[in-house]
Scaffold this motif. Structure first.
Motif, PDB file in Angstrom:
ATOM      1  N   SER A 167     -22.726 -10.832  18.043  1.00 22.48           N
ATOM      2  CA  SER A 167     -24.012 -10.165  17.899  1.00 22.48           C
ATOM      3  C   SER A 167     -25.157 -11.128  18.209  1.00 22.48           C
ATOM      4  O   SER A 167     -24.992 -12.349  18.234  1.00 22.48           O
ATOM      5  CB  SER A 167     -24.174  -9.638  16.468  1.00 22.48           C
ATOM      6  N   LYS A 168     -26.324 -10.555  18.426  1.00 20.56           N
ATOM      7  CA  LYS A 168     -27.519 -11.358  18.685  1.00 20.56           C
ATOM      8  C   LYS A 168     -27.788 -12.274  17.489  1.00 20.56           C
ATOM      9  O   LYS A 168     -28.123 -13.440  17.648  1.00 20.56           O
ATOM     10  CB  LYS A 168     -28.712 -10.440  18.944  1.00 20.56           C
ATOM     11  N   ARG A 169     -27.597 -11.749  16.286  1.00 19.16           N
ATOM     12  CA  ARG A 169     -27.818 -12.540  15.068  1.00 19.16           C
ATOM     13  C   ARG A 169     -26.866 -13.739  15.017  1.00 19.16           C
ATOM     14  O   ARG A 169     -27.278 -14.864  14.765  1.00 19.16           O
ATOM     15  CB  ARG A 169     -27.633 -11.672  13.830  1.00 19.16           C
ATOM     16  N   GLU A 170     -25.582 -13.489  15.255  1.00 19.29           N
ATOM     17  CA  GLU A 170     -24.592 -14.574  15.236  1.00 19.29           C
ATOM     18  C   GLU A 170     -24.898 -15.631  16.284  1.00 19.29           C
ATOM     19  O   GLU A 170     -24.776 -16.825  16.035  1.00 19.29           O
ATOM     20  CB  GLU A 170     -23.176 -14.015  15.463  1.00 19.29           C
ATOM     21  N   THR A 171     -25.303 -15.183  17.474  1.00 17.89           N
ATOM     22  CA  THR A 171     -25.636 -16.118  18.555  1.00 17.89           C
ATOM     23  C   THR A 171     -26.828 -16.977  18.165  1.00 17.89           C
ATOM     24  O   THR A 171     -26.805 -18.199  18.329  1.00 17.89           O
ATOM     25  CB  THR A 171     -25.931 -15.351  19.861  1.00 17.89           C
ATOM     26  N   MET A 172     -27.864 -16.341  17.631  1.00 17.09           N
ATOM     27  CA  MET A 172     -29.061 -17.088  17.253  1.00 17.09           C
ATOM     28  C   MET A 172     -28.772 -18.070  16.122  1.00 17.09           C
ATOM     29  O   MET A 172     -29.249 -19.209  16.134  1.00 17.09           O
ATOM     30  CB  MET A 172     -30.182 -16.124  16.880  1.00 17.09           C
ATOM     31  N   ASP A 194     -29.761 -17.309  26.330  1.00 12.04           N
ATOM     32  CA  ASP A 194     -29.603 -17.498  27.762  1.00 12.04           C
ATOM     33  C   ASP A 194     -28.324 -18.230  28.148  1.00 12.04           C
ATOM     34  O   ASP A 194     -27.913 -18.197  29.285  1.00 12.04           O
ATOM     35  CB  ASP A 194     -30.806 -18.266  28.327  1.00 12.04           C
ATOM     36  N   PHE A 195     -27.679 -18.885  27.189  1.00  8.53           N
ATOM     37  CA  PHE A 195     -26.515 -19.690  27.583  1.00  8.53           C
ATOM     38  C   PHE A 195     -25.315 -19.550  26.659  1.00  8.53           C
ATOM     39  O   PHE A 195     -24.262 -20.093  26.936  1.00  8.53           O
ATOM     40  CB  PHE A 195     -26.897 -21.169  27.692  1.00  8.53           C
ATOM     41  N   MET A 196     -25.460 -18.863  25.571  1.00 10.64           N
ATOM     42  CA  MET A 196     -24.308 -18.726  24.681  1.00 10.64           C
ATOM     43  C   MET A 196     -24.265 -17.324  24.101  1.00 10.64           C
ATOM     44  O   MET A 196     -25.283 -16.680  23.944  1.00 10.64           O
ATOM     45  CB  MET A 196     -24.341 -19.791  23.572  1.00 10.64           C
ATOM     46  N   SER A 197     -23.073 -16.892  23.785  1.00  9.98           N
ATOM     47  CA  SER A 197     -22.890 -15.583  23.174  1.00  9.98           C
ATOM     48  C   SER A 197     -21.815 -15.703  22.104  1.00  9.98           C
ATOM     49  O   SER A 197     -20.690 -16.086  22.374  1.00  9.98           O
ATOM     50  CB  SER A 197     -22.483 -14.552  24.222  1.00  9.98           C
ATOM     51  N   LYS A 198     -22.199 -15.420  20.890  1.00  7.93           N
ATOM     52  CA  LYS A 198     -21.269 -15.499  19.755  1.00  7.93           C
ATOM     53  C   LYS A 198     -21.132 -14.138  19.091  1.00  7.93           C
ATOM     54  O   LYS A 198     -21.200 -14.033  17.883  1.00  7.93           O
ATOM     55  CB  LYS A 198     -21.789 -16.516  18.722  1.00  7.93           C
TER      56      LYS A 198
END
Length: 141
Positions: free
Chosen positions: A92-97, A86-90
């Motif tokens: 891919s979804k995996r990298e963000t998580m 909801d507040f960060m994007s790195k």
């Protein structure tokens, strides 16, 4: 809001009956998740003052890749807030998580340093779930 409901309807009545209460996620989780989202510490502390402080805290320090592996199966049941989307994007979804899990771990370690009113047990654990309980008992005893 879920914690307030659970606190008033489940935790407090059990405490009043002198029962042992074990919570999976409690005020530390609020402090960590809101803190890494930029909520001011004074506001966080004001909000968590309504909750009874735990006598002890057990933190399972688990490798972020193992946590991610466990979360994959339940990803559709978890909100973007829980996953950190909801507040960060790195990328891919995996990298963000994984980045979000890193930030959480660091923040937990920071807040535990400030706890002088309770015991904190950090259980380093990179094994499967079945071995975690054994490691908790080993650390706490």
């Amino acid at each position: 809001m879920d914690l307030v409901f659970r606190y008033e309807k489940e935790i407090i009545p059990r405490i009043e009956r002198n029962e042992i209460v074990i919570c999976d996620r409690y005020i530390e989780t609020l402090e960590v998740r809101d803190g890494i989202r930029g909520v001011p510490q004074d506001l966080i502390h004001k909000n968590i003052k309504i909750f009874k402080k735990p006598d002890i805290t057990i933190f399972l320090d688990i490798d972020k890749n193992l946590i991610f592996k466990r979360m994959i199966d339940q990803m559709d049941k978890r909100s973007d807030y829980i996953l950190g989307l909801d507040f960060m994007s790195k990328g891919s979804k995996r990298e963000t998580m994984l980045s979000y899990l890193d930030k959480q771990r660091i923040r937990y370690q920071e807040i535990f340093k400030d706890y002088d009113d309770r015991e904190v047990f950090i259980v380093k654990n990179e094994s499967e779930k079945e071995k975690i309980l054994k490691n908790i008992f080993s650390e706490v005893n």
